[in-house]
Motif scaffolding. Structure first.
Motif, PDB file in Angstrom:
ATOM      1  N   LEU A   1      -6.427 -26.989 -17.654  1.00 64.27           N
ATOM      2  CA  LEU A   1      -6.529 -25.746 -18.103  1.00 64.27           C
ATOM      3  C   LEU A   1      -4.980 -26.009 -19.187  1.00 64.27           C
ATOM      4  CD1 LEU A   1      -7.051 -22.826 -18.816  1.00 64.27           C
ATOM      5  CD2 LEU A   1      -6.058 -22.029 -16.363  1.00 64.27           C
TER       6      LEU A   1
ATOM      7  N   PRO B   1      -4.139  -8.906  -8.760  1.00 70.27           N
ATOM      8  CA  PRO B   1      -5.797  -8.160  -9.336  1.00 70.27           C
ATOM      9  C   PRO B   1      -5.705  -7.052  -8.022  1.00 70.27           C
ATOM     10  CG  PRO B   1      -6.249 -10.567  -7.983  1.00 70.27           C
ATOM     11  CD  PRO B   1      -4.031 -10.583  -8.514  1.00 70.27           C
TER      12      PRO B   1
ATOM     13  N   PRO C   1      -9.907  -5.092  -4.293  1.00 73.92           N
ATOM     14  CA  PRO C   1     -10.791  -6.219  -5.482  1.00 73.92           C
ATOM     15  C   PRO C   1     -11.349  -7.149  -5.094  1.00 73.92           C
ATOM     16  CG  PRO C   1      -9.109  -3.987  -6.358  1.00 73.92           C
ATOM     17  CD  PRO C   1      -8.955  -4.292  -5.111  1.00 73.92           C
TER      18      PRO C   1
ATOM     19  N   VAL D   1     -14.223  -8.932  -4.173  1.00 75.38           N
ATOM     20  CA  VAL D   1     -15.220 -10.533  -4.944  1.00 75.38           C
ATOM     21  C   VAL D   1     -15.984 -11.757  -4.509  1.00 75.38           C
ATOM     22  CG1 VAL D   1     -14.857 -11.808  -7.005  1.00 75.38           C
ATOM     23  CG2 VAL D   1     -14.282  -9.779  -7.879  1.00 75.38           C
TER      24      VAL D   1
ATOM     25  N   MET E   1      -9.691 -22.467 -15.683  1.00 79.92           N
ATOM     26  CA  MET E   1      -9.621 -21.159 -16.638  1.00 79.92           C
ATOM     27  C   MET E   1     -10.731 -20.356 -15.964  1.00 79.92           C
ATOM     28  SD  MET E   1      -8.441 -19.628 -18.686  1.00 79.92           S
ATOM     29  CE  MET E   1      -8.709 -17.651 -18.831  1.00 79.92           C
TER      30      MET E   1
ATOM     31  N   LEU F   1     -12.490 -20.326 -13.556  1.00 77.66           N
ATOM     32  CA  LEU F   1     -11.572 -19.977 -11.495  1.00 77.66           C
ATOM     33  C   LEU F   1     -10.469 -19.220 -11.476  1.00 77.66           C
ATOM     34  CD1 LEU F   1     -11.452 -23.299  -9.353  1.00 77.66           C
ATOM     35  CD2 LEU F   1     -13.347 -21.719  -9.133  1.00 77.66           C
ATOM     36  N   LEU F   2      -9.522 -19.002 -12.834  1.00 76.86           N
ATOM     37  CA  LEU F   2      -8.507 -17.706 -13.218  1.00 76.86           C
ATOM     38  C   LEU F   2      -9.301 -16.994 -13.621  1.00 76.86           C
ATOM     39  CD1 LEU F   2      -5.480 -17.234 -12.990  1.00 76.86           C
ATOM     40  CD2 LEU F   2      -6.170 -17.493 -14.823  1.00 76.86           C
TER      41      LEU F   2
ATOM     42  N   LEU G   1     -12.751 -15.733 -13.093  1.00 81.43           N
ATOM     43  CA  LEU G   1     -13.705 -14.844 -11.095  1.00 81.43           C
ATOM     44  C   LEU G   1     -13.045 -14.875 -10.538  1.00 81.43           C
ATOM     45  CD1 LEU G   1     -16.063 -14.561 -10.525  1.00 81.43           C
ATOM     46  CD2 LEU G   1     -16.046 -17.021  -9.337  1.00 81.43           C
ATOM     47  N   PHE G   2     -11.233 -14.657 -10.308  1.00 81.87           N
ATOM     48  CA  PHE G   2     -10.584 -14.771  -9.329  1.00 81.87           C
ATOM     49  C   PHE G   2      -9.724 -13.853  -9.098  1.00 81.87           C
ATOM     50  CE2 PHE G   2     -13.108 -17.859  -7.151  1.00 81.87           C
ATOM     51  CZ  PHE G   2     -13.683 -17.331  -6.173  1.00 81.87           C
ATOM     52  N   HIS G   3      -9.500 -13.764 -10.642  1.00 80.67           N
ATOM     53  CA  HIS G   3      -8.208 -13.311 -11.006  1.00 80.67           C
ATOM     54  C   HIS G   3      -8.721 -11.678 -12.178  1.00 80.67           C
ATOM     55  CE1 HIS G   3      -3.715 -12.119 -11.038  1.00 80.67           C
ATOM     56  NE2 HIS G   3      -4.076 -11.546 -12.169  1.00 80.67           N
ATOM     57  N   TYR G   4      -9.783 -11.802 -12.667  1.00 82.11           N
ATOM     58  CA  TYR G   4      -9.640 -10.629 -13.780  1.00 82.11           C
ATOM     59  C   TYR G   4     -11.368  -9.669 -13.196  1.00 82.11           C
ATOM     60  CZ  TYR G   4      -5.728 -12.359 -16.544  1.00 82.11           C
ATOM     61  OH  TYR G   4      -4.991 -11.966 -17.060  1.00 82.11           O
ATOM     62  N   VAL G   5     -11.724 -11.041 -12.576  1.00 77.56           N
ATOM     63  CA  VAL G   5     -12.844 -10.506 -11.986  1.00 77.56           C
ATOM     64  C   VAL G   5     -12.743  -9.484 -11.043  1.00 77.56           C
ATOM     65  CG1 VAL G   5     -15.215  -9.866 -11.071  1.00 77.56           C
ATOM     66  CG2 VAL G   5     -14.266 -11.694 -12.644  1.00 77.56           C
ATOM     67  N   PRO G   6     -11.911  -9.398 -10.535  1.00 78.14           N
ATOM     68  CA  PRO G   6     -10.673  -8.590  -9.119  1.00 78.14           C
ATOM     69  C   PRO G   6     -10.495  -7.131  -9.875  1.00 78.14           C
ATOM     70  CG  PRO G   6     -10.157 -10.626  -8.467  1.00 78.14           C
ATOM     71  CD  PRO G   6     -11.811 -10.320  -9.998  1.00 78.14           C
ATOM     72  N   ILE G   7      -9.902  -7.868 -11.294  1.00 76.97           N
ATOM     73  CA  ILE G   7      -8.986  -6.715 -11.645  1.00 76.97           C
ATOM     74  C   ILE G   7     -10.441  -5.702 -12.759  1.00 76.97           C
ATOM     75  CG2 ILE G   7      -7.579  -5.815 -13.792  1.00 76.97           C
ATOM     76  CD1 ILE G   7      -6.102  -7.914 -13.812  1.00 76.97           C
TER      77      ILE G   7
ATOM     78  N   GLY H   1     -12.619  -5.069 -11.029  1.00 75.12           N
ATOM     79  CA  GLY H   1     -13.098  -4.680  -9.668  1.00 75.12           C
ATOM     80  C   GLY H   1     -12.424  -3.377  -8.749  1.00 75.12           C
ATOM     81  N   ASN H   2     -11.194  -3.148  -9.858  1.00 76.23           N
ATOM     82  CA  ASN H   2     -11.134  -1.861  -9.190  1.00 76.23           C
ATOM     83  C   ASN H   2     -11.108  -0.853  -9.780  1.00 76.23           C
ATOM     84  OD1 ASN H   2      -8.277  -2.378  -7.763  1.00 76.23           O
ATOM     85  ND2 ASN H   2      -7.424  -3.347  -9.818  1.00 76.23           N
TER      86      ASN H   2
ATOM     87  N   ILE I   1     -20.595  -2.017  -5.802  1.00 73.04           N
ATOM     88  CA  ILE I   1     -20.756  -1.473  -6.454  1.00 73.04           C
ATOM     89  C   ILE I   1     -20.694  -0.608  -7.659  1.00 73.04           C
ATOM     90  CG2 ILE I   1     -18.263  -2.211  -8.478  1.00 73.04           C
ATOM     91  CD1 ILE I   1     -17.510  -4.507  -6.721  1.00 73.04           C
TER      92      ILE I   1
END
Lengths: 298, 282
Positions: free
Chosen positions: A101, A129, A133, A137, B1, B3-4, B6-12, B14-15, B28
């Motif tokens: 990356l 996050p 959430p 996930v 990218m 992964l980031l 998936l685990f950072h922005y998908v959870p966001i 998920g808010n 959900i």
């Protein structure tokens, strides 16, 4: 930093100097004495431990009973294997993804979508996050009770991506360009030129990640319900912090006599500290340097 | 990218469940929208939430007053040592606890200070009264604070030492020619030289006021009870994940995250007002 001598001010008076030394020595003792106590208790004999009422600072010799009890199979041995495995695999995965990356983000050819990607990485530094959430996930992906849950969620740390990227940006552009002219693909450039040149930097980042994986506790608490899959930190919590006792069920069969509980607990503690101690000299050297570069550049 | 993402922005994303009545079994997307109902806890002042907020702020306050100055003092002491070797030795020892996990730190504290720990054994065998700080509700904040100091104060000196080493030696020479003693030099050269970094770090810390020692507290919450130990993060964990109030937990987490960003950005603004560089310059 020899200013005290160059400045021509008389050196501090003897009492002041002694006082300083005493304060710093005291601080060092506050750190060292607990370690001494832990190691001693883990090595002491049963009689010495019971005699001292639990913990002692000076062992009555070196008895490895607690270590053999803990390491000859059973809960702790398995947890140790899990921790070692997660740390090794996790570090490799993290390094691979972080460096790829970072290389993409550092490419001067301006790949499509590079700016927005960089913004996303920077934003990730600012806004986390949230626990729920993230948990959902991982659960929706079916990763609970899977070692991947200990590795993937934290595999790429935005902060490390930024650090590696700025290191890549410091590599001479001519080198990459000449390879490009020779017809090397971007991936070949990355693998054959960029990676070998960044070994030292990546080693440091790798240590960063490795210590993180070794110490990580909360991910395991959230995602691993099956206690046969526990890493060492969770075992440490339930048997040392919460004081659950280890009996024949948790240790391998070694006859009826177990080393005293305190020795066993302290032995687990020592086992979880030793890897950190082994890499500590490298950590100290490079981390201190890294923090300084960050500080100077602002 | 990926992964980031998936685990950072998908959870966001998920808010969104903060705005829903989340039911794990239907997922959900199927859960009903409930608007701002989950936020009612925050705005209507649910006593447990207020307690968590109060404890968070108290702990932040205590740490700003008692933890923050320790590395500064240590750095000044270390910097004034004449022997380079002694200095390096002390640094190696003091940096070490930073790399241990909270589980280890808590375990170390228990074996030293716990009811059956080393200190109390010693007191007991000498016929003195035992002193139980672990699991003591009143002393819980003291315990947390001393653990934070033990773990990180040494490490935190690094940045101050770096700044100290950059102060121009000529300033000290000039001052001593003018007859300034060591105390006056400390007051008029060293401390002004450190002003920038002190303000910066202090402001940064204010920016993270809502986050205090989550792992540290989760590990030790059991015997103490929630009255003094519940903070916002443990509230989210206990109510959301353990208690199954997903929506409420996510709502509290979301508000905390947003307020945190506002605080960091605000703190940065304030740093600019002080004429410092802050975290970044746009």
């Amino acid at each position: 930093m020899s200013r005290a001598t160059t400045a021509g001010v008389p050196p501090p008076t003897i009492p002041v100097r002694t006082l300083k030394c005493i304060v710093l020595l005291g601080a060092c003792l506050l750190v060292l004495v607990p370690f001494l106590g832990i190691v001693s208790t883990s090595l002491a004999s049963r009689e010495a431990v019971t005699g001292a009422g639990g913990f002692l600072l000076i062992p009555d010799g070196v008895h490895w009973d607690a270590y053999t009890a803990v390491l000859s199979g059973g809960v702790v041995t398995r947890a140790l294997m899990v921790s070692i495995g997660v740390t090794l695999v996790g570090t490799a995965v993290s390094l691979a993804f972080t460096s790829m990356l970072a290389y993409t983000l550092s490419a001067r050819t301006g790949t499509f979508g590079q700016r927005p990607m960089l913004m996303l990485v920077l934003l990730a530094l600012l806004f986390g996050p949230g626990m729920i959430p993230s948990y959902l996930v991982v659960r929706e992906l079916g990763l609970t009770d899977n070692y991947l849950a200990l590795i993937l969620p934290g595999a790429v740390a935005a902060f490390n991506v930024i650090i590696v990227r700025s290191f890549f940006l410091g590599l001479p552009a001519e080198l990459l360009d000449s390879a490009r002219i020779d017809g090397a693909s971007e991936f070949a450039i990355f693998r054959k030129i960029v990676l070998p040149l960044s070994k030292a930097a990546l080693a440091v980042i790798g240590l960063f990640y490795a210590v993180g994986y070794w110490n990580s506790f909360f991910n395991a608490l959230l995602y691993i319900n099956d206690n046969a899959m526990w890493p060492l930190q969770l075992v440490l919590r339930s048997y040392v912090v919460d004081g659950a006792s280890l009996g024949s069920g948790e240790l391998s069969s070694m006859g009826d006599v177990f080393p005293p509980q305190q020795s066993i607990q302290m032995a687990i503690l020592v086992i979880s500290i030793v890897p950190i101690l082994i890499v500590y000299p490298f950590l100290q050297k490079h981390f201190a340097k890294g923090v300084l570069t960050g500080a100077v550049k602002g | 990218m990926a992964l980031l993402l998936l685990f950072h922005y998908v959870p966001i994303l998920g808010n969104v469940i903060a705005f829903k009545d989340y039911q794990p079994y239907i997922g959900i997307t199927e859960s009903a929208w409930v608007g701002f109902d989950n936020f009612a806890v925050i705005f209507n002042g649910d006593p447990e939430f207020l307690n968590a907020l109060k404890n968070t702020l108290i702990l932040t306050g205590i740490q700003a007053v008692f933890v923050f100055p320790v590395p500064i003092a240590l750095a000044l002491l270390l910097n004034s040592l004449l022997s380079e070797r002694l200095k390096r030795l002390v640094q190696s020892v003091l940096y070490l606890p930073h790399f241990l996990s909270w589980v280890i730190v808590v375990a170390v504290f228990q074996s030293m200070l716990g009811g059956a720990g080393m200190l109390n054994n010693y007191l007991r065998s000498n016929g003195l009264e035992t002193f139980d700080i672990i699991g003591n509700t009143e002393l819980f904040r003291v315990l947390l604070t001393s653990q934070v100091i033990w773990k990180d104060a040494g490490w935190a000196t690094i940045i101050f030492l770096a700044v100290l080493s950059q102060i121009d030696a000529q300033l000290y020479e000039a001052a001593s020619v003018d007859g300034a003693g060591r105390t006056r030099q400390l007051w008029h050269i060293t401390l002004p030289g450190m002003k920038g970094i002190i303000i910066l770090l202090f402001i940064l810390q204010l920016g993270s006021s809502l986050t205090v020692g989550f792992e540290q507290i989760v590990l030790q919450q059991g015997p103490v009870g929630t009255s003094t130990s519940e903070v916002l993060d443990t509230y989210v964990y206990n109510h959301g994940i353990l208690g199954g109030n997903w929506g409420v937990g996510a709502a509290v987490g979301l508000v905390k995250g947003v307020v945190g960003v506002v605080l960091v950005l605000g703190a940065n603004k304030v740093a600019h007002l002080f004429g410092e560089d802050g975290v970044y310059r746009s």
